[in-house]
Enzyme design. Structure first.
Site, PDB file in Angstrom:
ATOM      1  N   CYS A 198      31.110  32.590  38.247  1.00 57.91           N
ATOM      2  CA  CYS A 198      31.838  33.867  38.216  1.00 57.91           C
ATOM      3  C   CYS A 198      31.167  34.879  37.270  1.00 57.91           C
ATOM      4  O   CYS A 198      30.957  34.580  36.088  1.00 57.91           O
ATOM      5  CB  CYS A 198      33.251  33.562  37.744  1.00 57.91           C
ATOM      6  N   CYS A 220      29.385  39.921  41.937  1.00 64.70           N
ATOM      7  CA  CYS A 220      30.653  39.179  41.982  1.00 64.70           C
ATOM      8  C   CYS A 220      30.462  38.106  43.038  1.00 64.70           C
ATOM      9  O   CYS A 220      29.938  38.386  44.126  1.00 64.70           O
ATOM     10  CB  CYS A 220      31.803  40.117  42.357  1.00 64.70           C
TER      11      CYS A 220
HETATM   12  N1  DGL Z   1      34.503  35.827  41.362  1.00 64.26           N
HETATM   13  C1  DGL Z   1      34.640  36.753  40.274  1.00 64.26           C
HETATM   14  C2  DGL Z   1      33.265  37.300  39.849  1.00 64.26           C
HETATM   15  O1  DGL Z   1      32.235  36.793  40.230  1.00 64.26           O
HETATM   16  C3  DGL Z   1      35.551  37.930  40.525  1.00 64.26           C
HETATM   17  C4  DGL Z   1      36.902  37.750  41.076  1.00 64.26           C
HETATM   18  C5  DGL Z   1      38.019  37.978  40.070  1.00 64.26           C
HETATM   19  O2  DGL Z   1      38.384  39.135  39.794  1.00 64.26           O
HETATM   20  O3  DGL Z   1      38.524  36.976  39.580  1.00 64.26           O
HETATM   21  O4  DGL Z   1      33.211  38.242  39.089  1.00 64.26           O
END
Ligand code: DGL
Length: 310
Positions: free
Chosen positions: A79, A198
């Site tokens: 993430c 993201c």
């Molecule tokens: N998957 C998260 C990232 O890579 C973003 C999603 C979220 O807001 O939790 O930043």
């Protein structure tokens, strides 16, 4: 030359299903330099985007320790929002080695920018990732000197998390990038490279690329998924941890695929097991069932973080 079977368990951490875009890439790695993989989705606290760095850092730490307790000897913070919360700066101290996505990702993007001069970069990401400007700092550290624009796309990760596609997804991408369209022609809105900052965005990569080309920029642009670099980094680290030979056979030991056994991929979540099983099943539907990996979506486990704040 001795043959060794991997003993390492790799942990992958994400706020939701986004990190499956990293897992998807790892499922193509053959032979796998790990015995098993555990994926942890912190769905209880999704989305991370609007949350403070302190809060996200606490979740990243709890998630990493939960993965370590489940047997992971190396953890990937897939993430970006979690990676931008202090993981890179060493503010998250963990009992196992941790690799974040922005470190390897920024080195890849910086190299690409050098080859696509002038290499202007836009990083699309959540509010938190963009606000903390960690991608900018990492790109500078990687040697990139050109212009960088961080562009927050609130709600886009949630739309993808929920599995929206077709025209709802397209409208969300249009709304998220509309400010870029209006600033078209300005140096900062005129990129050579767009970074999917993201983990959810790679699942919408085709729509993002199409909207940028037809509606926002009016020309094709190079769209990069940093998970490509994190996947390569993890393979190299796993091999080093296991004392295995490099790709050309140098070194003293050669990796063999788990002694012929399949590599189990287990799933944990702080949210609803049935939801993660269903969404992961959809997003990984095209995985080769005869390949070396076994996705244990039939037994997703619900877990809690210690003193978990809601
Ligand atoms: N998957 C998260 C990232 O890579 C973003 C999603 C979220 O807001 O939790 O930043």
């Amino acid at each position: 030359m001795a043959i060794v079977f991997p003993s390492l368990t790799l942990g992958i951490f994400d706020s939701g299903v986004g990190g499956l875009s990293l897992l998807r890439r790892l499922l193509d790695v053959a032979p796998p330099p790990w015995k098993s993989v555990i994926y942890l989705a912190d769905l209880q606290h999704f989305p991370y985007g609007p949350r403070s760095a302190e809060e996200v850092r606490r979740f990243a730490l709890a998630g990493t320790e939960r993965l370590a307790a489940a047997g992971a000897g190396l953890v990937a913070i897939a993430c970006h929002t979690a990676s931008s919360s202090g993981v890179r700066e060493g503010l998250v101290r963990t009992s196992v080695p941790v690799v974040d996505i922005i470190g390897p990702g920024s080195r890849l993007v910086s190299e690409l920018a050098a080859r696509h001069a002038p290499g202007r970069i836009i990083v699309l990401g959540t509010e938190g990732t963009v606000r903390r400007r960690v991608w900018e700092r990492a790109l500078r550290q990687a040697g990139y000197r050109g212009p960088i624009t961080g562009w927050a796309c609130p709600f886009l990760a949630s739309i993808i998390e929920e599995g929206r596609n077709g025209h709802i997804l397209r409208r969300a991408v249009l709304a998220a990038t509309d400010g870029l369209r209006r600033g078209r022609g300005s140096a900062q809105s005129n990129p050579d490279i767009v970074v999917l900052g993201c983990t959810h965005y790679p699942f919408a990569a085709r729509t993002i690329e199409e909207v940028l080309r037809t509606e926002v920029l009016g020309r094709p642009v190079r769209v990069v998924d940093p998970a490509e670099a994190l996947a390569a980094d993890l393979v190299a680290r796993a091999r080093a941890l296991e004392g295995m030979a490099g790709p050309s056979g140098e070194g003293t030991r050669v990796v063999e695929r788990s002694g012929g056994l399949p590599v189990e991929v287990r799933f944990l979540t702080t949210g609803r097991a049935s939801y993660l099983a269903e969404r992961a099943g959809q997003l990984l539907a095209d995985v080769d069932k005869t390949g070396p990996y076994r996705l244990r979506l039939d037994e997703v486990q619900e877990v809690t973080f210690p003193d978990s704040p809601v």
